[in-house]
Design an enzyme around this catalytic site. Structure first.
Site, mmCIF file in Angstrom:
data_model
loop_
_atom_site.group_PDB
_atom_site.id
_atom_site.type_symbol
_atom_site.label_atom_id
_atom_site.label_comp_id
_atom_site.label_asym_id
_atom_site.label_seq_id
_atom_site.Cartn_x
_atom_site.Cartn_y
_atom_site.Cartn_z
ATOM 1 N N CYS A 286 0.835 -1.208 0.000
ATOM 2 C CA CYS A 286 0.000 0.000 0.000
ATOM 3 C C CYS A 286 0.875 1.266 0.000
ATOM 4 O O CYS A 286 1.613 1.487 -0.944
ATOM 5 C CB CYS A 286 -0.990 -0.033 1.164
ATOM 6 S SG CYS A 286 -2.323 1.162 0.981
ATOM 7 N N GLU B 257 -2.641 -8.935 3.204
ATOM 8 C CA GLU B 257 -2.995 -9.417 4.555
ATOM 9 C C GLU B 257 -4.489 -9.301 4.843
ATOM 10 O O GLU B 257 -4.975 -9.840 5.832
ATOM 11 C CB GLU B 257 -2.170 -8.661 5.610
ATOM 12 C CG GLU B 257 -2.612 -7.234 5.928
ATOM 13 C CD GLU B 257 -2.147 -6.180 4.932
ATOM 14 O OE1 GLU B 257 -1.703 -6.534 3.822
ATOM 15 O OE2 GLU B 257 -2.253 -4.984 5.261
ATOM 16 N N HIS C 9 -3.851 -4.837 -0.204
ATOM 17 C CA HIS C 9 -3.436 -5.394 1.084
ATOM 18 C C HIS C 9 -3.546 -6.916 1.042
ATOM 19 O O HIS C 9 -4.624 -7.455 1.266
ATOM 20 C CB HIS C 9 -4.328 -4.851 2.199
ATOM 21 C CG HIS C 9 -4.060 -3.419 2.526
ATOM 22 N ND1 HIS C 9 -3.119 -3.040 3.450
ATOM 23 C CD2 HIS C 9 -4.587 -2.276 2.036
ATOM 24 C CE1 HIS C 9 -3.082 -1.719 3.526
ATOM 25 N NE2 HIS C 9 -3.968 -1.229 2.674
#
Lengths: 195, 251
Positions: free
Chosen positions: A77, A177, A175
């Site tokens: 990001c 994650e 992202h």
């Protein structure tokens, strides 16, 4: 394998640490230069505003360290955006790893872009076993235009870089994650591939 | 293409889910983490945790819950309820929340929106607005719709956007709990007048209601609680239906 997450006070670091743990690895949060240099894999996170994040990097000297790293580095990001030449956000000079200038979405679309978008034209081992047009989670107002370092494309307002790569440096605008099983695959690829 | 988001909302009290849920496969029906994991696996795009506890320990309990959710859940989540300062938000984001939602505290202290956006970025600041249509005017209400303010929905929404909110969660108190559909006219006006994403909330009863709020209400995301908790609507079925209706979703 030694995985470090660069800790410079900018971002949702806990989520990345937990995502790596769910994959069966351990990551260390650190701002220690020697520990970062010694790592096998380096993750460079970032959430928030570009110029203040860059100031934090400069204050700790990490701005000169990161471009010299030799092991695989993954910027996420804002981390990816700071690895570019510059960002329109706060008129910020970046680390200059990726040869592209980050700019803002126009008002033709809602800004920030928040939600699940598709990635396509996937290149490199970062996307091993990831299908074209998979959905990943994006949250951002600024983007890196397409360049010859683009390894994944997305579309919002325009076609732009969802991921970039140059030598040992990788960056994702999305992202991993927070991108469910697709994101987990991408993180696993980064952690287990011999780039 | 950016997809429309489906967001289950979990009400939390003292670290436990409040409203009953009808999940036979849950070991502990009151455990928000377990419920969140199931939603993440079954197609939810995002989750909202709304803390309604009123105890002195609420801050710590909520911070602990956020940490436990972040450990297990691989999709983004927002936390709201009683958040009134930069320090509150700092702890929740550090523990792994992606966004925070503020409501009454933003009305009482609008500068909080600016402060949060400056410190953490607009992308993590959701302003929740509860409003009721009174004699043709949408009036912002506080305390779950009990206390009217002087604010007009559209003026207040514009102001929170200008102050740096990244997203608006609009609940129509007239529609909430009715299962008669979302307040699409007001939603469409918000979506047209503002340039940040709008989350529709209040009134979900059928799959058609979701199609309507994305098409007629121009919503970017739709939030619901009981239709998901009681399995009246399965998110996977809902998304197939939306796709068949030409609405972009993540399947």
């Amino acid at each position: 394998m030694k995985i470090v997450i660069i800790n410079y006070g900018a971002g949702n670091i806990q989520s990345i640490k937990f995502a790596i743990k769910r994959l069966g690895f351990e990551a260390v949060l650190t701002d220690d230069v020697n520990e970062i240099i010694a790592a096998d894999k380096v993750i460079f996170p970032g959430v928030g505003e570009a110029s203040s994040a860059m100031n934090k990097l400069r204050a700790s000297g990490l701005d000169t360290l990161i471009p010299t790293l030799k092991q695989p580095v993954l910027g996420i990001c804002l981390g990816m955006q700071l690895m570019c030449n510059s960002s329109e956000e706060g008129g910020t000079k970046g680390l200059g790893i990726f040869n592209v200038d980050v700019v803002k979405f126009t008002n033709k679309v809602k800004v920030p872009q928040i939600g699940w978008n598709e990635i396509s034209n996937l290149k490199t081992n970062l996307f091993t076993s990831v299908k074209e047009n998979s959905h990943i989670y994006m949250v951002h107002s600024f983007y890196a235009p397409l360049s010859n370092e683009t390894i994944a494309t997305s579309n919002y307002d325009v076609d732009y870089s969802a991921a970039l790569q140059k030598n040992n440096f990788y960056g994702t605008q999305f992202h991993p994650e927070k991108s469910s099983v697709v994101g987990e695959q991408i993180l696993r690829n980064f952690l287990t591939s011999n780039f | 293409m950016l997809t429309k988001r489906i967001i289950p909302c979990l009400d939390i009290k003292d670290g436990r889910t409040v409203k009953g849920v009808n999940f036979v496969d849950l070991r502990d029906a009151g455990d928000p983490v377990e419920l969140a994991e199931i939603y993440a696996k079954t197609g939810a795009d995002e989750l909202v945790f709304l803390d309604i506890s009123a105890t002195e320990e609420r801050r710590k309990t909520l911070a602990d819950l956020v940490l436990r959710v972040a450990e297990k859940v691989n999709i983004p989540f927002t936390v709201g309820g009683g958040i009134s300062s930069v320090e509150d938000v700092d702890v929740l984001l550090q523990n792994g929340a992606d966004k925070v939602s503020i409501n009454s505290s933003a009305v009482k202290n609008p500068q909080l929106i600016n402060d949060l956006a400056a410190k953490f970025g607009s992308q993590c600041v959701v302003v929740a607005i509860d409003a009721k249509n009174i004699d043709g005017k949408w009036i912002v209400h506080l305390v779950g719709g009990k206390v009217p303010t002087e604010l007009n929905l559209f003026d207040w929404a514009k102001e929170v956007e200008e102050r740096g909110a990244g997203e608006i969660l609009f609940t129509s108190m007239d529609n909430d709990g009715t299962k008669d559909g979302f307040a699409n006219e007001a939603l469409a006006r918000l979506s047209t007048e503002l340039n940040i994403p709008i989350i529709a909330s209040g009134g979900a009863g059928t799959m058609q209601h979701f199609t309507d709020t994305f098409k007629d209400g121009k919503a970017d995301a739709a939030l619901a609680a009981s239709v998901f908790h009681f399995k009246e609507i399965e998110i996977k079925d809902l998304k197939k239906e939306l796709k068949n209706n030409g609405i972009p979703v993540r399947l």
